[in-house]
Scaffold this motif. Structure first.
Motif, PDB file in Angstrom:
ATOM      1  N   LYS A 177       0.847  -1.187   0.000  1.00  0.00           N
ATOM      2  CA  LYS A 177       0.000   0.000   0.000  1.00  0.00           C
ATOM      3  C   LYS A 177       0.889   1.245   0.000  1.00  0.00           C
ATOM      4  O   LYS A 177       2.026   1.221   0.449  1.00  0.00           O
ATOM      5  CB  LYS A 177      -0.920  -0.001   1.218  1.00  0.00           C
ATOM      6  CG  LYS A 177      -2.001  -1.069   1.162  1.00  0.00           C
ATOM      7  CD  LYS A 177      -2.959  -0.944   2.335  1.00  0.00           C
ATOM      8  CE  LYS A 177      -4.074  -1.988   2.231  1.00  0.00           C
ATOM      9  NZ  LYS A 177      -5.039  -1.886   3.353  1.00  0.00           N
ATOM     10  N   PHE A 178       0.330   2.322  -0.511  1.00  0.00           N
ATOM     11  CA  PHE A 178       1.074   3.565  -0.624  1.00  0.00           C
ATOM     12  C   PHE A 178       0.449   4.613   0.283  1.00  0.00           C
ATOM     13  O   PHE A 178      -0.752   4.860   0.210  1.00  0.00           O
ATOM     14  CB  PHE A 178       1.061   4.066  -2.064  1.00  0.00           C
ATOM     15  CG  PHE A 178       1.831   3.208  -3.014  1.00  0.00           C
ATOM     16  CD1 PHE A 178       3.043   3.631  -3.509  1.00  0.00           C
ATOM     17  CD2 PHE A 178       1.356   1.967  -3.415  1.00  0.00           C
ATOM     18  CE1 PHE A 178       3.773   2.837  -4.376  1.00  0.00           C
ATOM     19  CE2 PHE A 178       2.073   1.161  -4.287  1.00  0.00           C
ATOM     20  CZ  PHE A 178       3.285   1.599  -4.759  1.00  0.00           C
ATOM     21  N   GLY A 179       1.276   5.233   1.119  1.00  0.00           N
ATOM     22  CA  GLY A 179       0.794   6.275   2.007  1.00  0.00           C
ATOM     23  C   GLY A 179       1.778   7.422   2.134  1.00  0.00           C
ATOM     24  O   GLY A 179       1.621   8.293   2.983  1.00  0.00           O
ATOM     25  N   HIS A 180       2.803   7.420   1.277  1.00  0.00           N
ATOM     26  CA  HIS A 180       3.838   8.444   1.299  1.00  0.00           C
ATOM     27  C   HIS A 180       4.005   9.041  -0.096  1.00  0.00           C
ATOM     28  O   HIS A 180       3.616   8.433  -1.102  1.00  0.00           O
ATOM     29  CB  HIS A 180       5.181   7.852   1.732  1.00  0.00           C
ATOM     30  CG  HIS A 180       5.228   7.380   3.149  1.00  0.00           C
ATOM     31  ND1 HIS A 180       4.418   6.359   3.621  1.00  0.00           N
ATOM     32  CD2 HIS A 180       5.991   7.785   4.199  1.00  0.00           C
ATOM     33  CE1 HIS A 180       4.675   6.153   4.902  1.00  0.00           C
ATOM     34  NE2 HIS A 180       5.630   7.000   5.267  1.00  0.00           N
ATOM     35  N   VAL A 181       4.605  10.208  -0.136  1.00  0.00           N
ATOM     36  CA  VAL A 181       5.054  10.773  -1.404  1.00  0.00           C
ATOM     37  C   VAL A 181       6.574  10.853  -1.371  1.00  0.00           C
ATOM     38  O   VAL A 181       7.175  11.118  -0.316  1.00  0.00           O
ATOM     39  CB  VAL A 181       4.461  12.167  -1.689  1.00  0.00           C
ATOM     40  CG1 VAL A 181       2.988  12.055  -2.021  1.00  0.00           C
ATOM     41  CG2 VAL A 181       4.691  13.136  -0.543  1.00  0.00           C
ATOM     42  N   ALA A 182       7.190  10.585  -2.513  1.00  0.00           N
ATOM     43  CA  ALA A 182       8.639  10.696  -2.669  1.00  0.00           C
ATOM     44  C   ALA A 182       8.918  11.909  -3.549  1.00  0.00           C
ATOM     45  O   ALA A 182       8.398  12.012  -4.660  1.00  0.00           O
ATOM     46  CB  ALA A 182       9.205   9.436  -3.302  1.00  0.00           C
ATOM     47  N   VAL A 183       9.703  12.827  -3.032  1.00  0.00           N
ATOM     48  CA  VAL A 183      10.045  14.053  -3.755  1.00  0.00           C
ATOM     49  C   VAL A 183      11.514  13.987  -4.142  1.00  0.00           C
ATOM     50  O   VAL A 183      12.380  13.774  -3.288  1.00  0.00           O
ATOM     51  CB  VAL A 183       9.794  15.305  -2.890  1.00  0.00           C
ATOM     52  CG1 VAL A 183      10.012  16.569  -3.721  1.00  0.00           C
ATOM     53  CG2 VAL A 183       8.385  15.286  -2.307  1.00  0.00           C
ATOM     54  N   ALA A 184      11.799  14.163  -5.415  1.00  0.00           N
ATOM     55  CA  ALA A 184      13.184  14.128  -5.894  1.00  0.00           C
ATOM     56  C   ALA A 184      13.419  15.286  -6.850  1.00  0.00           C
ATOM     57  O   ALA A 184      12.475  15.847  -7.421  1.00  0.00           O
ATOM     58  CB  ALA A 184      13.480  12.800  -6.590  1.00  0.00           C
ATOM     59  N   GLY A 185      14.683  15.640  -7.022  1.00  0.00           N
ATOM     60  CA  GLY A 185      15.043  16.724  -7.936  1.00  0.00           C
ATOM     61  C   GLY A 185      16.339  16.423  -8.638  1.00  0.00           C
ATOM     62  O   GLY A 185      16.766  15.273  -8.733  1.00  0.00           O
TER      63      GLY A 185
END
Length: 252
Positions: A177-185
């Motif tokens: 299940k997904f409950g997070h966001v991953a932020v990358a740059g």
């Protein structure tokens, strides 16, 4: 200098259920590396059966990335070679990425992706050039305007999981299940920062974890701050993700 191409069904779970992978030393500067695109086409075709409501917030993407510490040393050109004239791919100047997704459906089975390495003369050795190429598949939010509502992010969690289950096929039960966001740059050492917001006002930065070059934030933590959305600085990529322990387990 290394060349690496990797397509996996989970953005951060790079070792989970690989669909297509290739690893090789890059040729000397001034030469070129070519690879077939057929495997990439087949990987992307798995998403064709998704319903329209599953692709309105997030979408699978196949992107080429130039990994380098020196923005002045990049491939001379990157192009698709198929019937007719070669089709050049343009690198985003900040992210140093090129989106392969739109072009793949129209290619023949014989098409190739070619990277022409720069000829930097006798003064620069391949070791000093120090750049590599990676090709990765991920599910990302379609829009990155800098602000997102919690409702939009929660919808992306559900739609993202549907993408990964489609990719995994019979192994879909393994997709967490997904409950997070991953932020990358562009800089894996310093991912973009994320603030929780309420009615457009900043409430502060929620707790985050750093993993695989991205910043991982729990939507539960954002909601516990009384927020109704988030704000993200600068240029970024945003992906649905499971928690850090799950990511690390799949990466072993």
């Amino acid at each position: 200098m290394k060349y690496r191409a990797l397509v996996t069904p989970l953005t951060l779970l790079a070792m989970a259920l690989p669909a297509y992978a290739q690893d090789a030393d890059a040729p000397p500067l001034g030469e070129e590396t070519c690879m077939p695109t057929q495997g990439m086409k087949e990987a992307m075709a798995k998403f064709d059966g998704l319903k329209p409501e599953r692709i309105d917030t997030v979408r699978a993407a196949l992107k080429l990335t130039v990994n380098t510490d020196d923005e002045n040393i990049v491939p001379e050109r990157i192009e698709i070679r198929d019937v007719g004239e070669p089709q050049p791919l343009t690198l985003d100047p900040v992210m140093r990425t090129a989106d392969l997704t739109p072009i793949l459906p129209s290619l023949s089975d014989e098409a190739q992706l070619c990277i022409v390495h720069p000829d930097l003369g006798d003064d620069v050795s391949p070791e000093d050039a120090n750049y590599g190429i990676s090709i990765g598949m991920g599910v990302r939010f379609l829009e990155t305007p800098g602000t997102h509502t919690l409702a939009e992010l929660e919808e992306g969690m559900k739609d993202g999981r549907a993408h990964y289950r489609k990719m995994a096929g019979a192994m879909g039960f393994m997709v967490p299940k997904f409950g997070h966001v991953a932020v990358a740059g562009a800089d894996p050492e310093n991912p973009p920062r994320l603030w929780a917001t309420k009615a457009g006002e900043d409430l502060g930065e929620p707790k985050s974890e750093f993993i695989n070059g991205g910043r991982l934030v729990s939507l539960d933590d954002v909601e516990d701050m009384g927020a109704d959305g988030v704000r993200i600085e600068g240029d970024y990529r945003l992906s649905p993700s499971p928690d850090a322990k799950t990511v690390e387990r799949f990466m072993r």
